[in-house]
Design an enzyme around this catalytic site. Sequence first.
Site, PDB file in Angstrom:
ATOM      1  N   CYS A  10     -28.546 -44.510  30.018  1.00  0.00           N
ATOM      2  CA  CYS A  10     -27.146 -44.562  30.612  1.00  0.00           C
ATOM      3  C   CYS A  10     -27.487 -43.716  32.260  1.00  0.00           C
ATOM      4  CB  CYS A  10     -26.114 -44.906  29.569  1.00  0.00           C
ATOM      5  SG  CYS A  10     -25.762 -42.943  29.312  1.00  0.00           S
ATOM      6  N   ARG A  16     -23.230 -42.498  26.664  1.00  0.00           N
ATOM      7  CA  ARG A  16     -23.194 -43.457  25.905  1.00  0.00           C
ATOM      8  C   ARG A  16     -25.378 -43.125  25.128  1.00  0.00           C
ATOM      9  NH1 ARG A  16     -22.437 -46.806  30.858  1.00  0.00           N
ATOM     10  NH2 ARG A  16     -23.400 -45.386  31.903  1.00  0.00           N
ATOM     11  N   ASP A 124     -18.552 -46.800  30.827  1.00  0.00           N
ATOM     12  CA  ASP A 124     -18.988 -45.373  30.554  1.00  0.00           C
ATOM     13  C   ASP A 124     -17.676 -44.174  30.180  1.00  0.00           C
ATOM     14  OD1 ASP A 124     -19.379 -43.047  31.419  1.00  0.00           O
ATOM     15  OD2 ASP A 124     -20.502 -43.720  32.702  1.00  0.00           O
TER      16      ASP A 124
END
Length: 157
Positions: A10, A16, A124
């Site tokens: 990520c 994440r 996100d």
Amino acid sequence: MNQTKVLMVCLGNICRSPLAEGILKSKLNTDNFEVDSAGTSATHAGELPDSRSIKVAQQNQIDISNQRSRPFNKNDFDEFDLIYVMDQQNYSNVVSLAKTEEHRKKVSLILNTIHPKTDAEVPDPYYGGQNGFKNVFSMLNEACKEIANQLQNNGDA
């Protein structure tokens, strides 16, 4: 027997991808598989995952509190067999570092495992509240379940 190595990527490697790493590890025999995570930005290098990621993982009996953020680097293409990214920007950033077509083929959007060819993104959750992290956990858990099934059905388990 060689281990299959999977990398989750990520942006900052604190929200994440640490969750994706922890979730997938919880679904695989770690004698046969190695799972790691990285970020396309080095902004958080060496930091723990976001406390909200740690919390939602703990609520699901997964401990990611020992992970440390690290930046993605070109050597990861040689080190890992599969590279899953969370969104289009991560995909572009990672693929731009690929030296070969073989390297590019290792990279895919993680949600394409459960929603093929949709190029859906894992949002996100950094700027949101705890519910965003719960939502992301749910998405990643579903994707990682499919990834684990695919890996184990390929005779690697």
